[in-house]
Design an enzyme around this catalytic site. Structure first.
Site, short mmCIF file in Angstrom:
data_model
loop_
_atom_site.label_atom_id
_atom_site.label_comp_id
_atom_site.label_asym_id
_atom_site.label_seq_id
_atom_site.Cartn_x
_atom_site.Cartn_y
_atom_site.Cartn_z
N LYS A 64 0.79 -1.02 0.01
CA LYS A 64 -0.08 0.05 -0.06
C LYS A 64 0.75 1.43 -0.06
O LYS A 64 0.56 2.20 0.93
CB LYS A 64 -0.86 -0.05 1.15
N PRO A 69 5.44 11.25 -5.46
CA PRO A 69 5.74 10.49 -6.70
C PRO A 69 7.06 9.65 -6.78
O PRO A 69 6.97 8.57 -7.11
CB PRO A 69 5.33 11.41 -7.71
N GLY A 207 -8.19 -14.47 3.56
CA GLY A 207 -7.35 -14.83 4.59
C GLY A 207 -7.72 -15.84 5.48
O GLY A 207 -7.86 -17.19 5.49
#
Length: 240
Positions: A64, A69, A207
């Site tokens: 994540k 940038p 999961g």
């Protein structure tokens, strides 16, 4: 798609010992295993990716990434160099960060995280200033513009995403998926595997219902096979 590509098993554990027997057991039925912050922080990315590869699996690096940038681009290049199947970036990092990720993805697929499945509707308003569905559509459009391969979203957003034809080419990977026979845990916006696939999910991330199934289900392999049967029925008995 092969049924083995429709399920991604989340390895939400703290050490490799807990998954040492799990991956060889499940790899005939599932190709890809998601590794999140818990295991990445405990063990480290290079070790985890090599460990899974050596046992016959592929890795979804659930890091994540969310930063400026340049940093996102460098992290994306590093992830690709490790040979991961896919990795993800928060869409909230902005279009420029996602463009940087897409340019540096190498042979990996890069996905944009939209709104986390643990976020309830009232919290979505507080965090994003808009309903979750509206924000997911905006993030998905941003991801498309940036050249991302797909998005991560709740299965409850799949129907409305399916109406946005310009987004058809995006992969739609959905956590927040729970079979009827499992507990919901900390997921809020959930759906069953069959319903998620029928609604347009490319693949579902699951999961604990697989790695720690209820006693009445049996072992992890039994759980995966039950879920595959449900997905096959949702696809009309076809594998894709």
């Amino acid at each position: 798609m092969d049924l083995r590509d429709r399920i991604i098993v989340a390895l939400d554990v703290s050490n490799l010992k807990e998954v040492e027997n799990l991956i060889p057991l499940l790899s005939p039925y599932v190709r890809c295993f998601k590794v999140g912050l818990q295991l990445l922080t405990s063990v480290g990315v290079p070790t985890v990716v090599k460990f899974i590869r050596d046992l016959g699996g592929k890795t979804f690096l659930d890091g994540k990434f969310c930063d400026i940038p340049n940093t996102v681009g460098e992290a994306s290049a590093a992830a690709s160099n490790f040979g991961v199947e896919m990795f993800n970036v928060h869409a909230s990092a902005g279009i420029e960060a996602m463009v940087s990720a897409a340019k540096n993805k190498g042979n990996s697929k890069v996905l944009a995280v939209t709104v986390l499945t643990s976020i309830e509707e009232n919290n979505a308003h507080l965090i994003f200033g808009s309903p979750s569905k509206a924000k997911v559509i905006q993030f998905a459009r941003d991801a498309k513009i940036a050249g991302m391969d797909g998005i991560i979203c709740s299965p409850q957003e799949l129907e409305i995403l399916g109406k946005q034809k310009e987004l058809d080419s995006l992969l739609k990977i959905t956590p927040g998926v729970r079979p009827k026979w499992s507990s919901t845990d900390d997921q809020k916006r959930i759906m069953t595997p069959g319903d998620a696939i029928a609604a347009g999910a490319t693949a579902v991330v699951i999961g604990r219902p697989i790695t720690k199934p209820p006693k009445e289900i049996g072992f992890p392999r039994d759980a995966v096979m039950l879920i595959q049967e449900e997905i096959s029925e949702a696809l009309g008995g076809q594998h894709g």
